[in-house]
Design an enzyme around this catalytic site. Structure first.
Site, PDB file in Angstrom:
ATOM      1  N   PHE A  39       0.849  -1.194   0.000  1.00  0.00           N
ATOM      2  CA  PHE A  39       0.000   0.000   0.000  1.00  0.00           C
ATOM      3  C   PHE A  39       0.885   1.244   0.000  1.00  0.00           C
ATOM      4  O   PHE A  39       1.773   1.392   0.851  1.00  0.00           O
ATOM      5  CB  PHE A  39      -0.892  -0.001   1.250  1.00  0.00           C
ATOM      6  CG  PHE A  39      -1.787   1.200   1.351  1.00  0.00           C
ATOM      7  CD1 PHE A  39      -2.937   1.300   0.579  1.00  0.00           C
ATOM      8  CD2 PHE A  39      -1.483   2.245   2.226  1.00  0.00           C
ATOM      9  CE1 PHE A  39      -3.770   2.409   0.672  1.00  0.00           C
ATOM     10  CE2 PHE A  39      -2.305   3.360   2.323  1.00  0.00           C
ATOM     11  CZ  PHE A  39      -3.445   3.436   1.536  1.00  0.00           C
ATOM     12  N   GLY A  40       0.616   2.149  -0.938  1.00  0.00           N
ATOM     13  CA  GLY A  40       1.359   3.411  -1.021  1.00  0.00           C
ATOM     14  C   GLY A  40       0.470   4.579  -0.652  1.00  0.00           C
ATOM     15  O   GLY A  40      -0.673   4.681  -1.106  1.00  0.00           O
ATOM     16  N   TYR A  41       0.991   5.459   0.209  1.00  0.00           N
ATOM     17  CA  TYR A  41       0.226   6.649   0.616  1.00  0.00           C
ATOM     18  C   TYR A  41       1.023   7.924   0.383  1.00  0.00           C
ATOM     19  O   TYR A  41       0.530   9.026   0.615  1.00  0.00           O
ATOM     20  CB  TYR A  41      -0.168   6.538   2.097  1.00  0.00           C
ATOM     21  CG  TYR A  41       1.029   6.356   3.003  1.00  0.00           C
ATOM     22  CD1 TYR A  41       1.527   5.077   3.280  1.00  0.00           C
ATOM     23  CD2 TYR A  41       1.700   7.450   3.531  1.00  0.00           C
ATOM     24  CE1 TYR A  41       2.646   4.912   4.081  1.00  0.00           C
ATOM     25  CE2 TYR A  41       2.824   7.287   4.327  1.00  0.00           C
ATOM     26  CZ  TYR A  41       3.289   6.011   4.599  1.00  0.00           C
ATOM     27  OH  TYR A  41       4.415   5.863   5.372  1.00  0.00           O
ATOM     28  N   GLY A  42       2.279   7.779  -0.031  1.00  0.00           N
ATOM     29  CA  GLY A  42       3.146   8.947  -0.244  1.00  0.00           C
ATOM     30  C   GLY A  42       3.663   8.927  -1.668  1.00  0.00           C
ATOM     31  O   GLY A  42       2.880   8.907  -2.617  1.00  0.00           O
ATOM     32  N   SER A  43       4.998   8.871  -1.771  1.00  0.00           N
ATOM     33  CA  SER A  43       5.579   8.910  -3.122  1.00  0.00           C
ATOM     34  C   SER A  43       5.130   7.725  -3.973  1.00  0.00           C
ATOM     35  O   SER A  43       5.088   7.815  -5.200  1.00  0.00           O
ATOM     36  CB  SER A  43       7.105   8.947  -3.041  1.00  0.00           C
ATOM     37  OG  SER A  43       7.574   7.803  -2.365  1.00  0.00           O
ATOM     38  N   GLU A 103      13.821   2.508   0.985  1.00  0.00           N
ATOM     39  CA  GLU A 103      13.033   3.136   2.063  1.00  0.00           C
ATOM     40  C   GLU A 103      13.589   2.766   3.422  1.00  0.00           C
ATOM     41  O   GLU A 103      12.843   2.505   4.354  1.00  0.00           O
ATOM     42  CB  GLU A 103      11.559   2.727   1.947  1.00  0.00           C
ATOM     43  CG  GLU A 103      10.954   2.942   0.592  1.00  0.00           C
ATOM     44  CD  GLU A 103      11.148   4.355   0.042  1.00  0.00           C
ATOM     45  OE1 GLU A 103      11.418   5.277   0.821  1.00  0.00           O
ATOM     46  OE2 GLU A 103      11.064   4.520  -1.179  1.00  0.00           O
TER      47      GLU A 103
HETATM   48  C1  BEZ Z   1       4.559   5.400   0.352  1.00  0.00           C
HETATM   49  O1  BEZ Z   1       3.618   4.774   0.821  1.00  0.00           O
HETATM   50  O2  BEZ Z   1       4.430   6.069  -0.647  1.00  0.00           O
HETATM   51  C2  BEZ Z   1       5.851   5.314   1.029  1.00  0.00           C
HETATM   52  C3  BEZ Z   1       5.893   5.228   2.375  1.00  0.00           C
HETATM   53  C4  BEZ Z   1       7.109   5.161   3.003  1.00  0.00           C
HETATM   54  C5  BEZ Z   1       8.262   5.169   2.294  1.00  0.00           C
HETATM   55  C6  BEZ Z   1       8.186   5.263   0.920  1.00  0.00           C
HETATM   56  C7  BEZ Z   1       6.996   5.342   0.285  1.00  0.00           C
END
Ligand code: BEZ
Length: 187
Positions: free
Chosen positions: A24-28, A99
């Site tokens: 699951f991605g919530y940022g980049s 990461e």
């Molecule tokens: C993400 O979910 O986009 C993410 C979260 C932590 C580190 C890198 C990406």
């Protein structure tokens, strides 16, 4: 301060190269999926809020001028909308290394728009990691983001790309949109 969490992540949830797993991605990861994936689906997790509370010395800032990137903060019942990728264990390994600065992989329940669910992984930087910066006034966070620049590029691009991607997904996220307004007002 740096904390290399990559080895810990591989011990905590070992995944064979030929297994597949939802991430699951919530940022980049919402706007920058520069890795091979088997499926990509919008998804929601519950009980977490996106916050720019994690310091970045290795990607969007430096030791002298750390940037700020997203992490998840516990918030019972709150939905966090993002993007899920089904990837192979082989693809996950280099992401663990990329990461590595304080992010641990946790297991979460992913909810898809057709009401199906799946178990998945998410990277989270908790308050006990040395790069955690925590809450600050939004104006101060925006100023820090505006100043910072690291090997992955300007910190402001991270925030602006995330805000744009969330808008395109019609996701309302008050923290991100308010930070974007503060950032844009600085120039
Ligand atoms: C993400 O979910 O986009 C993410 C979260 C932590 C580190 C890198 C990406």
């Amino acid at each position: 301060m740096m904390q290399d969490t990559s080895a810990l992540n591989q011990q905590r949830h070992p995944i064979a190269d030929d297994e597949s797993v939802w991430l699951f991605g919530y940022g980049s990861l919402i706007w920058k999926a520069d890795f091979p994936y088997l499926e990509r689906r919008r998804a929601t997790i519950y009980g977490w809020e996106r916050r720019f509370w994690q310091g970045s010395h290795d990607h969007r800032g430096t030791l002298e001028s750390p940037g700020r990137v997203a992490t998840l903060i516990a918030s019972p019942g709150t939905p966090c909308h993002g993007m899920a990728y089904r990837i192979s264990g082989e693809t996950l390994k280099p992401l663990d290394i990329r990461e590595k600065n304080g992010y641990l992989r946790e297991t979460v329940s992913l909810h898809f728009s057709d009401n199906s669910t799946a178990s998945g992984l998410v990277y989270m930087a908790t308050q006990d990691n040395p790069a955690f910066l925590g809450e600050s006034p939004l104006a101060a966070i925006a100023e820090q983001i505006d100043r910072a620049h690291g090997p992955s590029g300007p910190n402001r691009d991270y925030l602006l790309n995330l805000a744009q991607a969330l808008r395109e997904m019609a996701v309302e996220d008050d923290h991100i949109m308010a930070l974007e307004r503060h950032l844009l007002a600085l120039r």
